[in-house]
Design an enzyme around this catalytic site. Sequence first.
Site, PDB file in Angstrom:
ATOM      1  N   HIS A   1       0.821  -1.224   0.000  1.00 45.32           N
ATOM      2  CA  HIS A   1       0.000   0.000   0.000  1.00 45.32           C
ATOM      3  C   HIS A   1       0.852   1.270   0.000  1.00 45.32           C
ATOM      4  O   HIS A   1       0.320   2.366   0.215  1.00 45.32           O
ATOM      5  CB  HIS A   1      -0.940   0.008   1.210  1.00 45.32           C
ATOM      6  CG  HIS A   1      -2.017  -1.032   1.124  1.00 45.32           C
ATOM      7  ND1 HIS A   1      -3.035  -0.963   0.196  1.00 45.32           N
ATOM      8  CD2 HIS A   1      -2.222  -2.172   1.823  1.00 45.32           C
ATOM      9  CE1 HIS A   1      -3.837  -2.018   0.345  1.00 45.32           C
ATOM     10  NE2 HIS A   1      -3.352  -2.778   1.319  1.00 45.32           N
TER      11      HIS A   1
ATOM     12  N   HIS B   1       7.628  -7.816   4.005  1.00 45.95           N
ATOM     13  CA  HIS B   1       6.193  -7.621   3.846  1.00 45.95           C
ATOM     14  C   HIS B   1       5.667  -8.674   2.877  1.00 45.95           C
ATOM     15  O   HIS B   1       5.819  -8.540   1.665  1.00 45.95           O
ATOM     16  CB  HIS B   1       5.968  -6.205   3.312  1.00 45.95           C
ATOM     17  CG  HIS B   1       4.568  -5.731   3.492  1.00 45.95           C
ATOM     18  ND1 HIS B   1       4.093  -5.257   4.690  1.00 45.95           N
ATOM     19  CD2 HIS B   1       3.529  -5.673   2.632  1.00 45.95           C
ATOM     20  CE1 HIS B   1       2.826  -4.918   4.554  1.00 45.95           C
ATOM     21  NE2 HIS B   1       2.450  -5.164   3.314  1.00 45.95           N
TER      22      HIS B   1
ATOM     23  N   HIS C   1      -1.344  -8.854   9.181  1.00 44.25           N
ATOM     24  CA  HIS C   1      -2.064  -8.134  10.237  1.00 44.25           C
ATOM     25  C   HIS C   1      -2.478  -9.011  11.416  1.00 44.25           C
ATOM     26  O   HIS C   1      -3.215  -8.557  12.283  1.00 44.25           O
ATOM     27  CB  HIS C   1      -3.316  -7.420   9.680  1.00 44.25           C
ATOM     28  CG  HIS C   1      -2.995  -6.258   8.799  1.00 44.25           C
ATOM     29  ND1 HIS C   1      -3.901  -5.260   8.522  1.00 44.25           N
ATOM     30  CD2 HIS C   1      -1.873  -5.927   8.106  1.00 44.25           C
ATOM     31  CE1 HIS C   1      -3.356  -4.372   7.714  1.00 44.25           C
ATOM     32  NE2 HIS C   1      -2.121  -4.758   7.436  1.00 44.25           N
TER      33      HIS C   1
HETATM   34 FE   LIG Z   1      -0.804  -3.935   5.968  1.00 46.77          FE
HETATM   35 FE   LIG Z   2       0.365  -5.114   3.043  1.00 51.24          FE
END
Ligand SMILES: [Fe+2]
Ligand SMILES: [Fe+2]
Length: 274
Positions: free
Chosen positions: A68, A153, A180
């Site tokens: 993102h 990530h 998350h």
């Molecule tokens: Fe995230």
């Molecule tokens: Fe992400």
Amino acid sequence: MRLLFLGDVVGRTGRQVVVDQLPRLRQRYKLDFVVVNGENSAGGFGITEAIFEDLLGAGADVVTLGNHAFDQKEALVFIERQPRLLRPVNYPAGTPGKGAGLFKAKNGADVLVINAMGLIFMPELGDPFRAVEREVEACALKKGSDAILVDFHAEATSEKQAMGYFLDRRATCVVGTHTHSPTADERVLPGGTAYMSDAGMCGDYESVLGMDKEEPLNRFLTKIPRGRFEPSNGPATLSGLAVDVDDETGLARRTAALRLGGVLTPTEPLFWVE
Ligand SMILES: [Fe+2]
Ligand SMILES: [Fe+2]
């Protein structure tokens, strides 16, 4: 040296828990260096310069990103004047910003921070293993740096575990982000690298990945979007990984998960409490 990493900050409630808790944590645990993943800090999508500065103000030394990174278009511009903001290193050549940097910790140590993105169920970027290895070799532990932290990530746990072992003995800490949800596998690998498949998020866990439950559930049930994804704004849990670094070797002595506030069962790095 004491490092703290905080997982993806999601929306206002995620920012709030960081702003409320991080200054106190820095003091209480005598933290030397803090890295925060901010890829979802602006309404769940990307980061603005004002929010980036709020995270620094709260006590982050470096803010990392992920898929993102550039959801807020202003990030394409301000990342060029903010060296403490890192996007994944394996983006195509010419992408604004940098994926790695060497930063001074409070104790004077030089900390190399690298952000990389996995390839499995993710955008098609360059090989994250070779990209991270280039950065690590250019600034190796106790040659060019005193500690190396990698925020990987990625979606797939297999890819994250492979990165952990790929860098074992060469990095201080390899921590996963993006899913998350915190994993319960934090440990020091045999070569001395602190590892956790996913640090979890700083956000409201009474949600779907930090987003208000209603629209994700609707899309799973009907396959027809009815609205936008909005961050869930209940009380957030601060989620992260603490690392106690051996200053002689730059490797991890101990590591522990930190979870504070919100609906998750709290846990704190007991080895830091005197
Ligand atoms: Fe995230
Ligand atoms: Fe992400």
